[in-house]
Scaffold this motif. Sequence first.
Motif, PDB file in Angstrom:
ATOM      1  N   ALA A 165     -25.060  17.928   3.506  1.00  0.00           N
ATOM      2  CA  ALA A 165     -25.428  18.622   4.065  1.00  0.00           C
ATOM      3  C   ALA A 165     -26.547  18.472   5.526  1.00  0.00           C
ATOM      4  O   ALA A 165     -26.663  18.707   6.773  1.00  0.00           O
ATOM      5  CB  ALA A 165     -26.228  19.748   4.235  1.00  0.00           C
ATOM      6  N   SER A 166     -27.196  17.130   5.544  1.00  0.00           N
ATOM      7  CA  SER A 166     -28.236  16.912   5.860  1.00  0.00           C
ATOM      8  C   SER A 166     -28.947  17.113   5.901  1.00  0.00           C
ATOM      9  O   SER A 166     -29.415  16.964   6.760  1.00  0.00           O
ATOM     10  CB  SER A 166     -27.904  16.267   7.374  1.00  0.00           C
ATOM     11  OG  SER A 166     -26.936  14.824   7.193  1.00  0.00           O
ATOM     12  N   ALA A 167     -29.329  17.323   4.668  1.00  0.00           N
ATOM     13  CA  ALA A 167     -30.969  18.132   4.630  1.00  0.00           C
ATOM     14  C   ALA A 167     -32.428  17.663   4.884  1.00  0.00           C
ATOM     15  O   ALA A 167     -32.136  17.007   4.250  1.00  0.00           O
ATOM     16  CB  ALA A 167     -30.765  19.370   3.020  1.00  0.00           C
ATOM     17  N   ARG A 168     -32.789  18.571   5.447  1.00  0.00           N
ATOM     18  CA  ARG A 168     -34.311  18.281   4.747  1.00  0.00           C
ATOM     19  C   ARG A 168     -35.388  18.647   4.222  1.00  0.00           C
ATOM     20  O   ARG A 168     -35.172  19.972   4.565  1.00  0.00           O
ATOM     21  CB  ARG A 168     -34.961  18.149   6.314  1.00  0.00           C
ATOM     22  CG  ARG A 168     -34.284  16.835   7.579  1.00  0.00           C
ATOM     23  CD  ARG A 168     -34.684  16.942   8.889  1.00  0.00           C
ATOM     24  NE  ARG A 168     -33.978  18.955   9.947  1.00  0.00           N
ATOM     25  CZ  ARG A 168     -34.863  19.189  10.480  1.00  0.00           C
ATOM     26  NH1 ARG A 168     -35.766  18.531  10.883  1.00  0.00           N
ATOM     27  NH2 ARG A 168     -35.021  20.181  10.879  1.00  0.00           N
ATOM     28  N   VAL A 169     -35.230  17.812   2.967  1.00  0.00           N
ATOM     29  CA  VAL A 169     -36.504  18.806   2.123  1.00  0.00           C
ATOM     30  C   VAL A 169     -37.678  18.746   1.332  1.00  0.00           C
ATOM     31  O   VAL A 169     -38.115  17.400   1.632  1.00  0.00           O
ATOM     32  CB  VAL A 169     -34.860  18.337   0.694  1.00  0.00           C
ATOM     33  CG1 VAL A 169     -35.874  19.887  -0.275  1.00  0.00           C
ATOM     34  CG2 VAL A 169     -34.307  19.053   1.210  1.00  0.00           C
ATOM     35  N   PHE A 170     -38.627  19.575   1.636  1.00  0.00           N
ATOM     36  CA  PHE A 170     -39.903  19.699   1.408  1.00  0.00           C
ATOM     37  C   PHE A 170     -40.879  20.231  -0.445  1.00  0.00           C
ATOM     38  O   PHE A 170     -40.325  21.067  -0.085  1.00  0.00           O
ATOM     39  CB  PHE A 170     -40.687  19.745   2.374  1.00  0.00           C
ATOM     40  CG  PHE A 170     -40.786  19.155   3.555  1.00  0.00           C
ATOM     41  CD1 PHE A 170     -41.904  17.209   3.899  1.00  0.00           C
ATOM     42  CD2 PHE A 170     -40.608  18.861   4.577  1.00  0.00           C
ATOM     43  CE1 PHE A 170     -41.630  17.242   4.576  1.00  0.00           C
ATOM     44  CE2 PHE A 170     -40.272  18.234   5.707  1.00  0.00           C
ATOM     45  CZ  PHE A 170     -41.023  17.085   5.374  1.00  0.00           C
ATOM     46  N   ALA A 171     -40.141  19.415  -0.559  1.00  0.00           N
ATOM     47  CA  ALA A 171     -40.386  19.871  -2.647  1.00  0.00           C
ATOM     48  C   ALA A 171     -42.348  19.827  -3.325  1.00  0.00           C
ATOM     49  O   ALA A 171     -42.214  18.188  -3.161  1.00  0.00           O
ATOM     50  CB  ALA A 171     -40.049  19.649  -3.323  1.00  0.00           C
ATOM     51  N   LEU A 172     -42.501  20.768  -3.675  1.00  0.00           N
ATOM     52  CA  LEU A 172     -44.197  20.014  -4.257  1.00  0.00           C
ATOM     53  C   LEU A 172     -44.039  19.702  -5.222  1.00  0.00           C
ATOM     54  O   LEU A 172     -42.675  19.734  -6.446  1.00  0.00           O
ATOM     55  CB  LEU A 172     -44.838  21.989  -4.896  1.00  0.00           C
ATOM     56  CG  LEU A 172     -44.238  22.831  -3.955  1.00  0.00           C
ATOM     57  CD1 LEU A 172     -45.082  24.090  -3.832  1.00  0.00           C
ATOM     58  CD2 LEU A 172     -45.927  22.340  -2.584  1.00  0.00           C
TER      59      LEU A 172
END
Length: 134
Positions: A79-86
């Motif tokens: 999905a070409s996702a942009r993810v910010f994960a703690l």
Amino acid sequence: MTALQFFADRNLGDHVVPEALRLRGWQVVTLRERYGSADAQRLADVDWIRDAAEAGEVLLTADKAVAKRPLEAQAVIGASARVFALGTSKLTGPQQAERYLENESAIFKRARRSGGPWVISVTGHGLVPIKLFG
């Protein structure tokens, strides 16, 4: 320039984190707001990852393992996702919100300048890219 839209995973809760971000002007929708209470609990991660990324939203999660679990990592890539994960799961809701807000400038800069797929760990020392599985 279009304002960034964020999508918050269920593991960030429905109130403390989204409300704190909204108070700072972030445009955030939660999993429960989008899918309803019942569907939010049973929806597979790969589905909301795909849906939110296709909607152009930046994904927020408390689970950086999204980059390492094969199905979720493939969903991020596909999905070409942009993810910010703690960077840690040991934070309270207020601490989670604080962690995102401490890194607000860097988060917005990264989200605006580069398309996905990527997963970035949001740590107490800044943003750290995570290699995606696969």
